[in-house]
Design a protein around this motif. Structure first.
Motif, PDB file in Angstrom:
ATOM      1  N   ARG A  44     -85.697 -26.943 -10.987  1.00  0.00           N
ATOM      2  CA  ARG A  44     -84.640 -26.032 -10.559  1.00  0.00           C
ATOM      3  C   ARG A  44     -83.860 -25.481 -11.745  1.00  0.00           C
ATOM      4  NH1 ARG A  44     -83.921 -22.447  -6.881  1.00  0.00           N
ATOM      5  NH2 ARG A  44     -81.773 -22.163  -6.316  1.00  0.00           N
ATOM      6  N   VAL A  45     -83.518 -26.343 -12.693  1.00  0.00           N
ATOM      7  CA  VAL A  45     -82.769 -25.896 -13.875  1.00  0.00           C
ATOM      8  C   VAL A  45     -83.633 -24.969 -14.728  1.00  0.00           C
ATOM      9  CG1 VAL A  45     -81.745 -26.686 -16.047  1.00  0.00           C
ATOM     10  CG2 VAL A  45     -81.170 -27.834 -13.922  1.00  0.00           C
ATOM     11  N   ARG A  47     -86.045 -23.069 -13.734  1.00  0.00           N
ATOM     12  CA  ARG A  47     -86.188 -21.818 -13.011  1.00  0.00           C
ATOM     13  C   ARG A  47     -84.929 -20.968 -13.135  1.00  0.00           C
ATOM     14  NH1 ARG A  47     -87.105 -19.660  -7.692  1.00  0.00           N
ATOM     15  NH2 ARG A  47     -86.058 -17.662  -7.776  1.00  0.00           N
ATOM     16  N   ARG A  48     -83.752 -21.602 -12.960  1.00  0.00           N
ATOM     17  CA  ARG A  48     -82.511 -20.849 -13.022  1.00  0.00           C
ATOM     18  C   ARG A  48     -82.297 -20.248 -14.411  1.00  0.00           C
ATOM     19  NH1 ARG A  48     -80.063 -18.904  -8.827  1.00  0.00           N
ATOM     20  NH2 ARG A  48     -78.077 -19.163  -9.827  1.00  0.00           N
ATOM     21  N   GLU A  51     -84.703 -17.344 -14.588  1.00  0.00           N
ATOM     22  CA  GLU A  51     -84.239 -16.270 -13.701  1.00  0.00           C
ATOM     23  C   GLU A  51     -83.050 -15.537 -14.305  1.00  0.00           C
ATOM     24  OE1 GLU A  51     -81.971 -15.791  -9.461  1.00  0.00           O
ATOM     25  OE2 GLU A  51     -83.281 -17.521  -9.706  1.00  0.00           O
ATOM     26  N   LEU A  52     -82.094 -16.271 -14.847  1.00  0.00           N
ATOM     27  CA  LEU A  52     -80.932 -15.623 -15.448  1.00  0.00           C
ATOM     28  C   LEU A  52     -81.325 -14.800 -16.670  1.00  0.00           C
ATOM     29  CD1 LEU A  52     -78.256 -18.421 -15.025  1.00  0.00           C
ATOM     30  CD2 LEU A  52     -78.412 -16.260 -13.787  1.00  0.00           C
ATOM     31  N   THR A  73     -81.831  -9.073  -7.471  1.00  0.00           N
ATOM     32  CA  THR A  73     -82.615 -10.056  -6.724  1.00  0.00           C
ATOM     33  C   THR A  73     -83.782  -9.379  -6.023  1.00  0.00           C
ATOM     34  OG1 THR A  73     -80.684 -11.455  -6.381  1.00  0.00           O
ATOM     35  CG2 THR A  73     -82.535 -11.789  -4.889  1.00  0.00           C
ATOM     36  N   ASP A  89     -89.621 -22.983  -6.992  1.00  0.00           N
ATOM     37  CA  ASP A  89     -89.209 -22.968  -8.397  1.00  0.00           C
ATOM     38  C   ASP A  89     -90.396 -23.067  -9.344  1.00  0.00           C
ATOM     39  OD1 ASP A  89     -86.568 -22.796  -7.581  1.00  0.00           O
ATOM     40  OD2 ASP A  89     -86.286 -24.964  -7.611  1.00  0.00           O
TER      41      ASP A  89
END
Length: 139
Positions: A44-45, A47-48, A51-52, A73, A89
């Protein structure tokens, strides 16, 4: 009776924070098992962060035009192959790693679209003769 009512009040209040209730209300996507929590948050981290980074690149391609979070998005979801890849993710990260050319094309496309909008906006502020003059100079 006060201790019994207090216990009932605590139990009632606690029901609002349980994972099953949160899932039923749509506050969370899935209930996480403790055994999988480290793996889940690792992906998750990662991926974030990815993504950012993509969001920043797409936003920078906008030439200062403020894209809303939902617009970015939608662009990213369409670019990565839809909701199935977007919601997973690990699949999202694999897609980003294996499709760098597609990511670059998405950023270039956004840059061209933003330039088109900006030029159209600038031309709208000109009179017909001024528009013709500018367009003749561009040829």
């Amino acid at each position: 009776l006060l201790p019994i009512y207090l216990q009932i009040a605590h139990e009632f209040a606690d029901l609002h924070d349980r994972s099953g209730r949160m899932l039923a209300k749509g506050v969370v996507r899935d209930v996480l098992e403790w055994k999988r929590s480290r793996e889940f948050f690792y992906w998750r981290v990662r991926r974030r962060i990815a993504e950012l980074g993509l969001r920043e690149r797409v936003a920078a391609a906008g030439f200062g035009a403020a894209l809303q979070w939902d617009e970015v998005t939608r662009l990213l979801q369409d670019g990565v192959g839809g909701p199935a890849t977007w919601d997973d993710d690990r699949a999202f990260l694999e897609w980003v790693d294996s499709h760098q050319a597609d990511v670059e094309a998405m950023v270039r496309s956004q840059r061209a679209h933003s330039a088109h909008l900006r030029i159209a906006e600038l031309l709208d502020g000109l009179g017909d003769d001024e528009k013709r003059s500018v367009l003749d100079k561009l040829k």
